[in-house]
Design a protein around this motif. Structure first.
Motif, PDB file in Angstrom:
ATOM      1  N   ASP A  19       0.828  -1.203   0.000  1.00 42.68           N
ATOM      2  CA  ASP A  19       0.000   0.000   0.000  1.00 42.68           C
ATOM      3  C   ASP A  19       0.867   1.259   0.000  1.00 42.68           C
ATOM      4  N   MET A  20       1.951   1.238   0.765  1.00 47.20           N
ATOM      5  CA  MET A  20       2.863   2.392   0.776  1.00 47.20           C
ATOM      6  C   MET A  20       3.442   2.624  -0.620  1.00 47.20           C
ATOM      7  N   VAL A  21       3.846   1.560  -1.285  1.00 44.94           N
ATOM      8  CA  VAL A  21       4.390   1.689  -2.638  1.00 44.94           C
ATOM      9  C   VAL A  21       3.329   2.276  -3.565  1.00 44.94           C
ATOM     10  N   ALA A  22       2.096   1.807  -3.448  1.00 42.01           N
ATOM     11  CA  ALA A  22       1.017   2.335  -4.287  1.00 42.01           C
ATOM     12  C   ALA A  22       0.805   3.828  -4.021  1.00 42.01           C
ATOM     13  N   ARG A  23       0.857   4.216  -2.767  1.00 37.95           N
ATOM     14  CA  ARG A  23       0.677   5.632  -2.431  1.00 37.95           C
ATOM     15  C   ARG A  23       1.847   6.466  -2.915  1.00 37.95           C
ATOM     16  N   LEU A  24       3.063   5.922  -2.814  1.00 37.68           N
ATOM     17  CA  LEU A  24       4.244   6.655  -3.261  1.00 37.68           C
ATOM     18  C   LEU A  24       4.302   6.762  -4.779  1.00 37.68           C
ATOM     19  N   ALA A  25       3.572   5.910  -5.474  1.00 36.96           N
ATOM     20  CA  ALA A  25       3.524   6.005  -6.934  1.00 36.96           C
ATOM     21  C   ALA A  25       2.834   7.285  -7.378  1.00 36.96           C
ATOM     22  N   THR A  26       1.963   7.829  -6.530  1.00 35.83           N
ATOM     23  CA  THR A  26       1.259   9.065  -6.887  1.00 35.83           C
ATOM     24  C   THR A  26       1.997  10.310  -6.409  1.00 35.83           C
ATOM     25  N   ALA A  27       2.713  10.201  -5.271  1.00 39.78           N
ATOM     26  CA  ALA A  27       3.434  11.373  -4.748  1.00 39.78           C
ATOM     27  C   ALA A  27       4.387  10.941  -3.640  1.00 39.78           C
ATOM     28  N   ASP A  28       5.475  11.678  -3.487  1.00 45.06           N
ATOM     29  CA  ASP A  28       6.380  11.460  -2.364  1.00 45.06           C
ATOM     30  C   ASP A  28       5.635  11.761  -1.066  1.00 45.06           C
ATOM     31  N   ALA A  29       6.092  11.169   0.034  1.00 45.83           N
ATOM     32  CA  ALA A  29       5.444  11.403   1.323  1.00 45.83           C
ATOM     33  C   ALA A  29       6.474  11.258   2.430  1.00 45.83           C
ATOM     34  N   THR A  30       6.213  11.926   3.542  1.00 50.02           N
ATOM     35  CA  THR A  30       7.070  11.766   4.723  1.00 50.02           C
ATOM     36  C   THR A  30       6.627  10.515   5.484  1.00 50.02           C
ATOM     37  N   VAL A  31       7.427  10.117   6.456  1.00 54.71           N
ATOM     38  CA  VAL A  31       7.079   8.965   7.288  1.00 54.71           C
ATOM     39  C   VAL A  31       5.750   9.213   7.994  1.00 54.71           C
ATOM     40  N   ASN A  32       5.573  10.414   8.539  1.00 54.72           N
ATOM     41  CA  ASN A  32       4.313  10.734   9.218  1.00 54.72           C
ATOM     42  C   ASN A  32       3.124  10.658   8.263  1.00 54.72           C
ATOM     43  N   GLU A  33       3.297  11.159   7.051  1.00 48.99           N
ATOM     44  CA  GLU A  33       2.216  11.084   6.066  1.00 48.99           C
ATOM     45  C   GLU A  33       1.910   9.633   5.699  1.00 48.99           C
ATOM     46  N   LEU A  34       2.963   8.837   5.571  1.00 47.55           N
ATOM     47  CA  LEU A  34       2.754   7.425   5.252  1.00 47.55           C
ATOM     48  C   LEU A  34       2.077   6.684   6.403  1.00 47.55           C
TER      49      LEU A  34
END
Length: 114
Positions: A19-34
């Protein structure tokens, strides 16, 4: 290459990491955002990110006070090449089977003259 693929597929075996990889495919994110959508600690999310980093799927950078996590697209080329090799082998096997079945269903000389 085999060891790297093992690490990649092992990292992706976990649903939170996928799921993290899928979310990162749309935009970079910080650890807190993830960490936001999960009922786990930020430390647990950091461990997940470390597994993804060790597999070469993500990297962290520094932008002023932020430390965004970036998806490393190149590792998907490695995975795609591995999958494609086996897809071609399976397609070739099915093509041979189709040829064999076509040969068997073609009328024989005896059937044509009868």
């Amino acid at each position: 290459m085999e060891d790297r693929l093992n690490r990649v597929f092992a990292a992706l075996a976990d649903p939170i990491r996928r799921d993290m990889v899928a979310r990162l495919a749309t935009a970079d994110a910080t650890v807190n955002e993830l960490a936001e959508p999960y009922a786990v600690s930020v430390q647990a999310v950091s461990k997940h990110i470390r597994v993804l980093e060790d597999a070469g799927l993500v990297r962290r950078s520094r932008q002023a006070q932020r430390r965004p996590v970036h998806l490393e697209a190149e590792v998907f080329d490695l995975m795609t090449a591995w999958i494609e090799r086996y897809r071609r082998q399976v397609e070739e096997r099915y093509a041979r089977l189709d040829d064999l079945l076509a040969d068997e269903s073609a009328p024989t000389e005896h059937e044509e003259t009868a």
